[in-house]
Every structure is written in structure tokens, then in C-alpha cells.
Design an enzyme around this catalytic site. Structure first.
Site, mmCIF file in Angstrom:
data_model
loop_
_atom_site.group_PDB
_atom_site.id
_atom_site.type_symbol
_atom_site.label_atom_id
_atom_site.label_comp_id
_atom_site.label_asym_id
_atom_site.label_seq_id
_atom_site.Cartn_x
_atom_site.Cartn_y
_atom_site.Cartn_z
ATOM 1 N N THR A 45 0.848 -1.182 0.000
ATOM 2 C CA THR A 45 0.000 0.000 0.000
ATOM 3 C C THR A 45 0.895 1.247 0.000
ATOM 4 O O THR A 45 2.058 1.173 0.405
ATOM 5 C CB THR A 45 -0.971 -0.016 1.200
ATOM 6 N N THR A 47 1.518 4.400 1.559
ATOM 7 C CA THR A 47 2.300 4.924 2.686
ATOM 8 C C THR A 47 3.190 3.839 3.291
ATOM 9 O O THR A 47 4.340 4.100 3.645
ATOM 10 C CB THR A 47 1.372 5.518 3.762
ATOM 11 N N CYS A 48 2.670 2.631 3.364
ATOM 12 C CA CYS A 48 3.435 1.521 3.945
ATOM 13 C C CYS A 48 4.707 1.248 3.143
ATOM 14 O O CYS A 48 5.781 1.019 3.705
ATOM 15 C CB CYS A 48 2.574 0.265 4.001
ATOM 16 N N SER A 49 4.585 1.266 1.825
ATOM 17 C CA SER A 49 5.716 0.958 0.949
ATOM 18 C C SER A 49 6.662 2.128 0.743
ATOM 19 O O SER A 49 7.869 1.940 0.615
ATOM 20 C CB SER A 49 5.213 0.493 -0.423
#
Length: 159
Positions: A45, A47-49
Site C-alpha cells: 500500500t 504509505t506503507c511501501s
């Protein structure tokens, strides 16, 4: 919701390794020494990545210098997805990818997030915590849509 002084739940989850998924005991991974656990709503996703995992990978040596033995990323995804994500993020040497495929651990923490209306099912809230010998000593839970208190820099500063 889990709080300071609580013991992390012990259960079997899956961990992504270079040799493929393997069963892992949360008491073993999170219950010994000083550990940083951060959770993301989902692998790959935005922001996660782009921000969450890269921050912990980049600052891993500084966490180790402050006595952190393991950095663990928790996601409500399967271990195959987390294995592919670890390769994409080049995180294998810095972060253990812990797969909570059924959200059992996340629910036991009281930190689940229902994203069914957005087509993602039940996921984890974005959070980070510091545990010593399996006991929560610091907890950083993001507001919905937030990315401030669980950032690697913020957690490192709290150590």
C-alpha cells in the site's frame, strides 16, 4: 486495546523468510529482549511501501545501537505476500515480516481496522510499539489516516 505494561499475546503466525513461509511463535519473536513491532494496514500500500517500511530499514542500525534486538513488521496479509514485499523493500536483513493472515494477533491486541467498505477486509491500524521481554513499554497508535507517531524516526526518538 493493548496498553502499557500488558504482555503481548502468544500465538502462532507465519513469518516470511528467504526460504519461504514458516510458522513462528510470537512469544519467541516478540517475547525476548527489546523489540520494536510496527504494523501496517497492508503490504504494497502507498504509505506503507513508500514511507513506513523504508524508514525502519534505513534506521535499523540506529535501533540496534540503542539495544533493539529485532524490528518486526506486522501486516494482515499472507506470508507469500510479505515475502514478496520484503524483496521489493530490500528489508530482509533489517526487518522480520510477520504475517497475521486472519488478523488473529491484531484482534488480540485490539488494534484491528475494518476496511471492508474499501474492499480490504479487516486489517491492522497503523501503530508501533516497543516491548521488553514481551511486555509493552511504549505504544504509538496512529489516528485514522495518520502517519506521525509510528514513523521510525518517532519510535527511535522514544527509545
Amino acid at each position: 486495546m493493548i496498553k502499557l505494561g500488558d504482555k503481548l499475546p502468544a500465538m502462532k503466525l507465519m513469518v516470511a523468510t528467504g526460504e519461504g513461509p514458516r510458522e513462528a511463535d510470537t512469544a519467541e519473536i516478540l517475547g525476548q529482549g527489546k523489540v520494536v513491532l510496527f504494523a501496517v494496514p497492508g503490504a504494497f500500500t502507498p504509505t506503507c511501501s513508500a514511507k513506513h517500511v523504508p524508514g525502519f530499514v534505513k534506521l535499523a542500525p540506529e535501533f540496534k545501537a540503542k539495544g533493539v534486538e529485532r524490528i518486526v513488521c506486522l501486516a494482515v496479509n499472507d506470508a507469500f505476500v510479505l515475502g514478496a514485499w520484503a524483496k521489493d523493500q530490500k528489508s530482509a536483513d533489517a526487518v522480520i515480516m510477520l504475517a497475521d493472515g486472519s488478523a488473529a494477533f491484531t484482534k488480540a491486541l485490539g488494534l484491528e481496522l475494518d476496511l471492508t467498505a474499501r474492499g480490504m477486509g479487516v486489517r491492522s491500524q497503523r501503530f508501533a510499539l516497543i516491548a521488553e521481554d514481551g511486555v509493552v513499554t511504549r505504544l504509538f497508535v496512529e489516528e485514522p489516516g495518520g502517519f506521525e507517531v509510528s514513523r521510525a524516526e518517532a519510535v527511535l526518538e522514544a527509545l
